[in-house]
Structure formats: structure tokens, C-alpha cells
Design a protein around this motif. Sequence first.
Motif, mmCIF file in Angstrom:
data_model
loop_
_atom_site.group_PDB
_atom_site.id
_atom_site.type_symbol
_atom_site.label_atom_id
_atom_site.label_comp_id
_atom_site.label_asym_id
_atom_site.label_seq_id
_atom_site.Cartn_x
_atom_site.Cartn_y
_atom_site.Cartn_z
ATOM 1 N N GLU A 100 0.827 -1.213 0.000
ATOM 2 C CA GLU A 100 0.000 0.000 0.000
ATOM 3 C C GLU A 100 0.861 1.263 0.000
ATOM 4 N N HIS A 103 2.111 2.866 -3.541
ATOM 5 C CA HIS A 103 1.351 3.851 -4.315
ATOM 6 C C HIS A 103 0.868 5.002 -3.430
ATOM 7 N N TRP A 104 1.755 5.427 -2.561
ATOM 8 C CA TRP A 104 1.506 6.596 -1.709
ATOM 9 C C TRP A 104 1.362 7.828 -2.580
ATOM 10 N N THR A 106 -2.011 7.681 -2.442
ATOM 11 C CA THR A 106 -3.321 7.066 -2.624
ATOM 12 C C THR A 106 -3.492 5.980 -1.567
#
Length: 144
Positions: A100, A103-104, A106
Motif C-alpha cells: 500500500e 502507491h503513496w 493514494t
Amino acid sequence: MATMATTTHIAGLGSPLSLARRSSKPSLTSGFIRTQVASRNPLNQKIAYGGRFTCFERDWLRTDLNVIGFGLIGWLAPSSIPAINGNSLTGLFFQSIGAELAHWPTGPALNSQFWLWMITWHIGLFLCLTFGQIGFKGRADGYF
């Protein structure tokens, strides 16, 4: 000096007050006020902190770093056993965090496996901490 006692009725109180004068120090007695007697039953309310009634101790949580430390170790040990297709719950949770963060900024999608691993891991941790607090304090207080 002679002791004088007069009884007066104050409107709205519902019971007479007696005013006794002894050596120039007036004292009031009433049916509303009783002397405070220490309770022998530990389940009764205690009078503390300026006369207010309290049902619980002031430090009701009684935090202890032993419980936090042993509870965290007590949860990390079983959650690190590779029981889910050769992976551990802790490993899957940390892998999903890394995926996760890739795609920081988001956030994770609603159908992401991150939510399943996060909720499962934290429920287990909080159950372990709760039962640890109950067990440690229960043993310290002599319940078992």
C-alpha cells in the motif's frame, strides 16, 4: 454561660433546624445531614475527593508496562507462525503495508487485502492485551 437552644423552621427545607449556642459557636443540625461512617462493604460507594461519591477508583485503568510488554510479545509470537499458506499473519500484514505504501499518497482500496490483515491482526492484539490486563491485575488483587 447558660446553654440556649432554639428551634426554627426554615421554609423550603421541610424539617426544623435546631440552633444550639454553646460558648458563642453556633452549630446547626438537620435531618438532611448525617455523619459519615466508613463503609465495611467494599462494593458500597466511597466518599472521597471533597465529599463527592465515586463508584470507581481514580486510576481505574491502572496501566502497567508489564502487561503491555508481555501482551505484545504474547501476540507477536503466535501471529508470526507461518500458518496461512506458508505465511504468518504478521508477515502478511507487513507485506500489505509495504504494497500500500508503494502507491503513496493514494490510500488502500476497499477490496484490498490490507484491511483483512489489519483488522485481524489488531483484534488479536487487543484481545491479548485485554485478557493480559484482566489476568495480571486479577492475580495481583487476589481474585485467582
